[in-house]
Structures are given as C-alpha cells and as structure tokens.
Design a protein around this motif. Structure first.
Motif, short mmCIF file in Angstrom:
data_model
loop_
_atom_site.label_atom_id
_atom_site.label_comp_id
_atom_site.label_asym_id
_atom_site.label_seq_id
_atom_site.Cartn_x
_atom_site.Cartn_y
_atom_site.Cartn_z
N PHE A 113 -23.04 -7.93 -15.54
CA PHE A 113 -22.21 -8.54 -16.56
C PHE A 113 -22.75 -9.94 -16.82
CE2 PHE A 113 -19.74 -5.65 -13.99
CZ PHE A 113 -19.09 -4.87 -14.93
N VAL A 114 -23.03 -10.27 -18.08
CA VAL A 114 -23.61 -11.58 -18.41
C VAL A 114 -22.81 -12.21 -19.54
CG1 VAL A 114 -25.68 -12.78 -19.22
CG2 VAL A 114 -25.91 -10.79 -17.74
N LYS A 115 -22.57 -13.50 -19.39
CA LYS A 115 -21.88 -14.28 -20.42
C LYS A 115 -22.48 -15.68 -20.36
CE LYS A 115 -17.17 -15.59 -21.66
NZ LYS A 115 -15.77 -15.46 -21.22
N GLN A 116 -23.26 -16.04 -21.32
CA GLN A 116 -23.97 -17.32 -21.40
C GLN A 116 -24.76 -17.55 -20.12
OE1 GLN A 116 -20.59 -19.69 -22.42
NE2 GLN A 116 -20.79 -19.25 -24.57
N ASP A 117 -24.49 -18.62 -19.35
CA ASP A 117 -25.28 -18.90 -18.15
C ASP A 117 -24.58 -18.39 -16.88
OD1 ASP A 117 -23.21 -20.70 -18.13
OD2 ASP A 117 -24.42 -22.39 -17.46
N PHE A 118 -23.73 -17.38 -17.03
CA PHE A 118 -22.95 -16.85 -15.92
C PHE A 118 -23.23 -15.36 -15.81
CE2 PHE A 118 -19.08 -14.99 -14.17
CZ PHE A 118 -18.86 -15.81 -13.08
N SER A 119 -23.45 -14.86 -14.59
CA SER A 119 -23.66 -13.43 -14.43
C SER A 119 -23.02 -12.92 -13.14
CB SER A 119 -25.15 -13.08 -14.45
OG SER A 119 -25.77 -13.56 -13.28
N VAL A 120 -22.64 -11.67 -13.18
CA VAL A 120 -22.09 -10.98 -12.01
C VAL A 120 -22.81 -9.64 -11.93
CG1 VAL A 120 -20.05 -9.95 -10.95
CG2 VAL A 120 -19.81 -12.03 -12.33
N ILE A 121 -23.34 -9.34 -10.76
CA ILE A 121 -23.97 -8.04 -10.53
C ILE A 121 -23.17 -7.34 -9.45
CG2 ILE A 121 -26.05 -6.80 -9.84
CD1 ILE A 121 -27.65 -9.28 -10.73
N VAL A 122 -22.77 -6.11 -9.73
CA VAL A 122 -21.99 -5.30 -8.78
C VAL A 122 -22.82 -4.07 -8.44
CG1 VAL A 122 -19.85 -4.05 -8.38
CG2 VAL A 122 -19.83 -6.09 -9.85
N VAL A 135 -22.76 -13.33 -7.66
CA VAL A 135 -22.27 -14.15 -8.76
C VAL A 135 -23.22 -15.32 -8.92
CG1 VAL A 135 -20.35 -15.53 -9.62
CG2 VAL A 135 -19.89 -13.54 -8.20
N LYS A 136 -23.68 -15.55 -10.14
CA LYS A 136 -24.57 -16.68 -10.42
C LYS A 136 -24.01 -17.48 -11.58
CE LYS A 136 -28.92 -14.53 -9.00
NZ LYS A 136 -30.24 -14.10 -9.44
N ALA A 137 -23.92 -18.78 -11.38
CA ALA A 137 -23.51 -19.70 -12.44
C ALA A 137 -24.51 -20.85 -12.42
CB ALA A 137 -22.09 -20.19 -12.21
#
Length: 175
Positions: A113-122, A135-137
C-alpha cells in the motif's frame, strides 16, 4: 492478430485484478470485523490489537491507543492526545485502501500500500494471515515479524489511554 492481443491483455489484467482483490478480501475475511491480537516475534510485551477502527500498539518503544476517534501517543512521560483525520495513516485504512488514497499492488503473497512518501507492505502466510508488516515513512521504518495471531475479545475502554495505569504521565491535549 491485434484482436487476439487485446483479448489476451484483457484476460491477463482481469485475472491480475481478481487476484489482487482476492488476497485483500481473504485478509478482510480473516481480520476485518473480528477483534484480534498479534504478538511481535522476539519481543514478549510488543503487540498489535485491533477491532474495527480501534487499535492499540506496543512495539519498539511506541505506545498508541486509538478508540476510533481519539488517538493517545505515549512519548516518555507525556501522552499526546489528538483526533486525527483520514489524511493521517490508521491501520483500518488498509481494509479499504482506495477510500483513503492508497494505491495497492499485490506480489507473491504480499500486499503493498503506497500513499505519497508512506508505504506499508504486508506479507501473507499460507494460512491467509499476516506474518510480517513493514512500514516506511519519511523519517521512520518499522519492520515487525508477527506470530501468535489470535482472535479475542476486549474489555470496554481497552483502546483508550488509562491515566490510572500511568499516574506520572502528563496529558498534552492537542485537540
């Protein structure tokens, strides 16, 4: 020949879209409206608990409570109270990513899941449950390996900061 390529491309993309929905739908079925708790591997007291929009996190020194409206964020001897809007990330957003501006892609048993400079990988295990979350921000990276996911029930107030349990913590209300 051109028609055949169009038909093959359409079938390929239709199948890819169906697979994408399938993995997310299976995850929603497993966890969507069921109260659950997940232990973080290797850390006895670290866990993530969720029910609907409410959640509680204790991981890598991070302590958060969210009851669906109010967020309490414990930092040292202060707890910051706020009422985040949908522009701020909340875990429940991953169950309806397009409603909150996320783009979603699926890999091999993985949802990103990506939104601008934020991502979550499950990463999804063979049992259809999450086994790792990254989680990366801009200024943060959190990588949690999960085990002991269990369905459970929570007492009233479980997703709220308990001032009695934390008597020496100052409340900073940002609402």
């Amino acid at each position: 020949m051109k028609r055949l390529l169009i038909v093959l491309a359409t079938l390929f993309f239709a199948r890819f879209s169906a697979a994408q929905v399938g993995l997310l739908e299976r995850l929603k079925t497993q966890l969507g409206e069921t109260p659950f708790s997940v232990k973080v591997e290797g850390k006895e007291s670290d866990c993530f608990e969720m029910y609907g929009r409410a959640f509680r996190v204790s991981a890598d020194g991070l302590k958060l409570w969210y009851d669906g409206t109010t967020l309490w964020n414990l930092k040292g001897d202060e707890v910051y109270v706020s009422e985040p809007d949908d522009s701020e990330f909340m875990p429940y957003q991953l169950f309806a990513p397009s409603n909150y501006g996320f783009t979603m892609t699926e890999g091999n048993k993985q949802l990103k899941f990506v939104k601008q400079d934020f991502s979550v990988i499950v990463w999804i295990g063979d049992n259809g449950l999450p086994m790792r979350v990254e989680v990366k921000a801009a200024d943060t990276q959190l990588d949690l390996r999960l085990n002991e996911l269990r369905k459970c029930s929570f007492k009233s107030g479980h997703f709220k900061f308990d001032a009695i349990a934390w008597p020496n913590v100052e409340v900073v209300d940002l609402r």
